[in-house]
Design a protein around this motif. Structure first.
Motif, PDB file in Angstrom:
ATOM      1  N   GLU A 237      49.009 -15.359 -20.620  1.00  0.00           N
ATOM      2  CA  GLU A 237      50.205 -15.548 -19.794  1.00  0.00           C
ATOM      3  C   GLU A 237      50.765 -14.166 -19.444  1.00  0.00           C
ATOM      4  O   GLU A 237      51.940 -13.881 -19.621  1.00  0.00           O
ATOM      5  N   THR A 238      49.888 -13.327 -18.956  1.00  0.00           N
ATOM      6  CA  THR A 238      50.186 -11.920 -18.754  1.00  0.00           C
ATOM      7  C   THR A 238      50.477 -11.625 -17.288  1.00  0.00           C
ATOM      8  O   THR A 238      50.144 -12.412 -16.404  1.00  0.00           O
ATOM      9  N   PRO A 239      51.115 -10.468 -17.007  1.00  0.00           N
ATOM     10  CA  PRO A 239      51.454 -10.127 -15.625  1.00  0.00           C
ATOM     11  C   PRO A 239      50.241  -9.662 -14.820  1.00  0.00           C
ATOM     12  O   PRO A 239      49.147  -9.490 -15.357  1.00  0.00           O
ATOM     13  N   GLY A 240      50.490  -9.458 -13.520  1.00  0.00           N
ATOM     14  CA  GLY A 240      49.472  -8.837 -12.671  1.00  0.00           C
ATOM     15  C   GLY A 240      48.660  -9.791 -11.842  1.00  0.00           C
ATOM     16  O   GLY A 240      47.687  -9.360 -11.190  1.00  0.00           O
ATOM     17  N   GLY A 241      49.008 -11.072 -11.843  1.00  0.00           N
ATOM     18  CA  GLY A 241      48.283 -12.021 -11.007  1.00  0.00           C
ATOM     19  C   GLY A 241      46.808 -12.096 -11.361  1.00  0.00           C
ATOM     20  O   GLY A 241      46.415 -11.873 -12.515  1.00  0.00           O
ATOM     21  N   ALA A 242      45.984 -12.397 -10.361  1.00  0.00           N
ATOM     22  CA  ALA A 242      44.548 -12.564 -10.593  1.00  0.00           C
ATOM     23  C   ALA A 242      43.911 -11.283 -11.107  1.00  0.00           C
ATOM     24  O   ALA A 242      43.002 -11.322 -11.943  1.00  0.00           O
ATOM     25  N   THR A 243      44.382 -10.142 -10.621  1.00  0.00           N
ATOM     26  CA  THR A 243      43.797  -8.862 -11.042  1.00  0.00           C
ATOM     27  C   THR A 243      44.115  -8.573 -12.506  1.00  0.00           C
ATOM     28  O   THR A 243      43.214  -8.300 -13.313  1.00  0.00           O
ATOM     29  N   GLY A 244      45.395  -8.633 -12.857  1.00  0.00           N
ATOM     30  CA  GLY A 244      45.788  -8.329 -14.231  1.00  0.00           C
ATOM     31  C   GLY A 244      45.254  -9.332 -15.224  1.00  0.00           C
ATOM     32  O   GLY A 244      44.729  -8.966 -16.286  1.00  0.00           O
ATOM     33  N   GLN A 245      45.377 -10.611 -14.897  1.00  0.00           N
ATOM     34  CA  GLN A 245      44.894 -11.646 -15.813  1.00  0.00           C
ATOM     35  C   GLN A 245      43.368 -11.664 -15.870  1.00  0.00           C
ATOM     36  O   GLN A 245      42.793 -11.883 -16.942  1.00  0.00           O
ATOM     37  N   GLY A 246      42.735 -11.416 -14.728  1.00  0.00           N
ATOM     38  CA  GLY A 246      41.272 -11.360 -14.729  1.00  0.00           C
ATOM     39  C   GLY A 246      40.760 -10.255 -15.628  1.00  0.00           C
ATOM     40  O   GLY A 246      39.752 -10.423 -16.339  1.00  0.00           O
ATOM     41  N   ALA A 247      41.452  -9.112 -15.624  1.00  0.00           N
ATOM     42  CA  ALA A 247      41.060  -8.010 -16.505  1.00  0.00           C
ATOM     43  C   ALA A 247      41.269  -8.379 -17.964  1.00  0.00           C
ATOM     44  O   ALA A 247      40.442  -8.030 -18.831  1.00  0.00           O
ATOM     45  N   ASP A 248      42.345  -9.086 -18.267  1.00  0.00           N
ATOM     46  CA  ASP A 248      42.592  -9.515 -19.646  1.00  0.00           C
ATOM     47  C   ASP A 248      41.530 -10.509 -20.118  1.00  0.00           C
ATOM     48  O   ASP A 248      41.061 -10.441 -21.264  1.00  0.00           O
ATOM     49  N   ILE A 249      41.161 -11.442 -19.245  1.00  0.00           N
ATOM     50  CA  ILE A 249      40.104 -12.400 -19.586  1.00  0.00           C
ATOM     51  C   ILE A 249      38.787 -11.681 -19.834  1.00  0.00           C
ATOM     52  O   ILE A 249      38.074 -11.959 -20.814  1.00  0.00           O
ATOM     53  N   ALA A 250      38.450 -10.730 -18.951  1.00  0.00           N
ATOM     54  CA  ALA A 250      37.201  -9.974 -19.112  1.00  0.00           C
ATOM     55  C   ALA A 250      37.220  -9.166 -20.400  1.00  0.00           C
ATOM     56  O   ALA A 250      36.193  -9.067 -21.104  1.00  0.00           O
ATOM     57  N   PHE A 251      38.380  -8.589 -20.741  1.00  0.00           N
ATOM     58  CA  PHE A 251      38.514  -7.821 -21.981  1.00  0.00           C
ATOM     59  C   PHE A 251      38.237  -8.714 -23.192  1.00  0.00           C
ATOM     60  O   PHE A 251      37.484  -8.326 -24.105  1.00  0.00           O
ATOM     61  N   LEU A 252      38.810  -9.904 -23.190  1.00  0.00           N
ATOM     62  CA  LEU A 252      38.619 -10.797 -24.336  1.00  0.00           C
ATOM     63  C   LEU A 252      37.160 -11.224 -24.446  1.00  0.00           C
ATOM     64  O   LEU A 252      36.596 -11.262 -25.548  1.00  0.00           O
ATOM     65  N   ARG A 253      36.545 -11.539 -23.345  1.00  0.00           N
ATOM     66  CA  ARG A 253      35.129 -11.945 -23.389  1.00  0.00           C
ATOM     67  C   ARG A 253      34.261 -10.814 -23.902  1.00  0.00           C
ATOM     68  O   ARG A 253      33.329 -11.038 -24.685  1.00  0.00           O
ATOM     69  N   ASP A 254      34.568  -9.598 -23.489  1.00  0.00           N
ATOM     70  CA  ASP A 254      33.790  -8.448 -23.948  1.00  0.00           C
ATOM     71  C   ASP A 254      33.984  -8.237 -25.448  1.00  0.00           C
ATOM     72  O   ASP A 254      33.008  -7.984 -26.174  1.00  0.00           O
ATOM     73  N   GLN A 255      35.210  -8.342 -25.924  1.00  0.00           N
ATOM     74  CA  GLN A 255      35.507  -8.115 -27.345  1.00  0.00           C
ATOM     75  C   GLN A 255      34.943  -9.227 -28.228  1.00  0.00           C
ATOM     76  O   GLN A 255      34.506  -8.968 -29.358  1.00  0.00           O
ATOM     77  N   LEU A 256      34.985 -10.445 -27.722  1.00  0.00           N
ATOM     78  CA  LEU A 256      34.529 -11.594 -28.531  1.00  0.00           C
ATOM     79  C   LEU A 256      33.025 -11.789 -28.478  1.00  0.00           C
ATOM     80  O   LEU A 256      32.465 -12.498 -29.311  1.00  0.00           O
ATOM     81  N   GLY A 257      32.351 -11.187 -27.502  1.00  0.00           N
ATOM     82  CA  GLY A 257      30.904 -11.319 -27.386  1.00  0.00           C
ATOM     83  C   GLY A 257      30.505 -12.755 -27.105  1.00  0.00           C
ATOM     84  O   GLY A 257      31.162 -13.448 -26.324  1.00  0.00           O
ATOM     85  N   PRO A 258      29.436 -13.241 -27.745  1.00  0.00           N
ATOM     86  CA  PRO A 258      28.963 -14.607 -27.492  1.00  0.00           C
ATOM     87  C   PRO A 258      30.023 -15.670 -27.740  1.00  0.00           C
ATOM     88  O   PRO A 258      30.023 -16.713 -27.104  1.00  0.00           O
ATOM     89  N   GLU A 259      30.970 -15.398 -28.658  1.00  0.00           N
ATOM     90  CA  GLU A 259      32.041 -16.375 -28.939  1.00  0.00           C
ATOM     91  C   GLU A 259      32.911 -16.597 -27.706  1.00  0.00           C
ATOM     92  O   GLU A 259      33.478 -17.673 -27.521  1.00  0.00           O
ATOM     93  N   GLY A 260      33.027 -15.557 -26.869  1.00  0.00           N
ATOM     94  CA  GLY A 260      33.914 -15.633 -25.725  1.00  0.00           C
ATOM     95  C   GLY A 260      33.290 -16.218 -24.482  1.00  0.00           C
ATOM     96  O   GLY A 260      33.924 -16.274 -23.432  1.00  0.00           O
ATOM     97  N   ARG A 261      32.064 -16.703 -24.593  1.00  0.00           N
ATOM     98  CA  ARG A 261      31.403 -17.358 -23.467  1.00  0.00           C
ATOM     99  C   ARG A 261      31.558 -18.857 -23.619  1.00  0.00           C
ATOM    100  O   ARG A 261      31.276 -19.421 -24.675  1.00  0.00           O
ATOM    101  N   ALA A 262      32.007 -19.502 -22.562  1.00  0.00           N
ATOM    102  CA  ALA A 262      32.209 -20.946 -22.605  1.00  0.00           C
ATOM    103  C   ALA A 262      30.892 -21.659 -22.831  1.00  0.00           C
ATOM    104  O   ALA A 262      29.846 -21.252 -22.328  1.00  0.00           O
ATOM    105  N   ALA A 263      30.963 -22.744 -23.623  1.00  0.00           N
ATOM    106  CA  ALA A 263      29.766 -23.530 -23.892  1.00  0.00           C
ATOM    107  C   ALA A 263      29.353 -24.289 -22.640  1.00  0.00           C
ATOM    108  O   ALA A 263      30.171 -24.646 -21.813  1.00  0.00           O
TER     109      ALA A 263
END
Length: 263
Positions: A237-263
């Motif tokens: 629920e972060t600022p920055g619209g699609a750009t800011g939130q998209g970067a946050d989502i990408a960051f989490l997926r990168d940090q979580l590795g395989p866990e962060g990929r949807a089944a």
């Protein structure tokens, strides 16, 4: 693990695509208003989408308060939002834990929560899981501190009620993120959703001010650790619209590795 964002409600699926989100959260009406949501024309498209949906109830809802003019409409509005959220295939309805006014007995607030679920049961129950969210501020809050959360769960735990853990709210509310998931689960037995937000406010500031994961006063590694421990879907629920939130989502997926990929 499915990761997404809180988005505008006009075309939620387009917003999901813009962020490469697996899951989205949005409001069904004015978050500061008292109107019951109207049926959505895109209900069938939403309910059949591959993206998981969550609905956030209006901020004005406070079923804990001793003020009848707020509590009774809050119960009705919460039930109306549950019906509307179920109609679009949402997986959960998130609602803040609420509070009582200064000088009022917090124990009555917890019992008012119990009565809310009893009120819903009289009309067939909530049509989807209601997820109570921890809050950042207030000395009379029902879900800011874990000691209060334990008293709340003593009141409502007999019902099928879920929990949404917000990392910004926990930090600003004075709860250390390290080991928090275990402490919460010891009370609730579950975490159904994580709101992954950094905090502009300092620890125990009581300030509900979200920041992007790479900013704010929380070490982003702690947010990732909470997500990994919770093992629940994630909404930023972060600022920055699609750009800011998209970067946050990408960051989490990168940090979580395989866990962060949807089944």
């Amino acid at each position: 693990m499915r990761i997404g964002a809180h988005v505008d409600s006009t075309d939620p699926l387009a917003e999901a695509a813009a962020r490469s989100a697996d899951t989205i959260q949005f409001f069904l009406s004015d978050p500061q208003g008292w109107k019951t949501p109207k049926p959505r024309e895109d209900a069938e498209r939403l309910s059949s989408a591959a993206v998981d949906l969550y609905v956030h109830a209006p901020y004005v809802i406070n079923v804990a308060t001793l003020n009848n003019r707020i509590r009774i409409p809050s119960r009705k509005l919460l039930l109306g939002h549950a019906d509307a959220a179920a109609a679009i295939g949402a997986k959960g309805l998130i609602v803040h834990g609420g509070h009582v006014n200064a000088g009022d007995d917090l124990a009555v607030g917890f019992d008012n929560w119990r009565k809310t679920f009893a009120y819903a049961a009289d009309s067939g129950g909530f049509k989807l899981p209601v997820l109570i969210e921890n809050t950042a501020g207030g000395d009379n809050a029902c879900a800011r501190r874990l000691d209060a959360l334990a008293r709340l769960w003593d009141a409502v735990g007999g019902y099928d009620v879920g929990f949404c853990l917000d990392t910004c709210h926990a930090h600003a509310g004075g709860e250390e993120l390290l080991g928090l998931v275990d402490r919460v689960k010891a009370i609730t037995g579950r975490i159904d959703l994580v709101h992954a937000n950094n905090s502009k406010g300092a620890f125990n500031s009581g300030q509900d001010r979200h920041d992007n994961l790479g900013g704010g006063t929380i070490d982003p590694d702690l947010v990732v650790a909470v997500i990994r421990a919770a093992g629940a879907p994630v909404i930023v629920e972060t600022p920055g619209g699609a750009t800011g939130q998209g970067a946050d989502i990408a960051f989490l997926r990168d940090q979580l590795g395989p866990e962060g990929r949807a089944a």
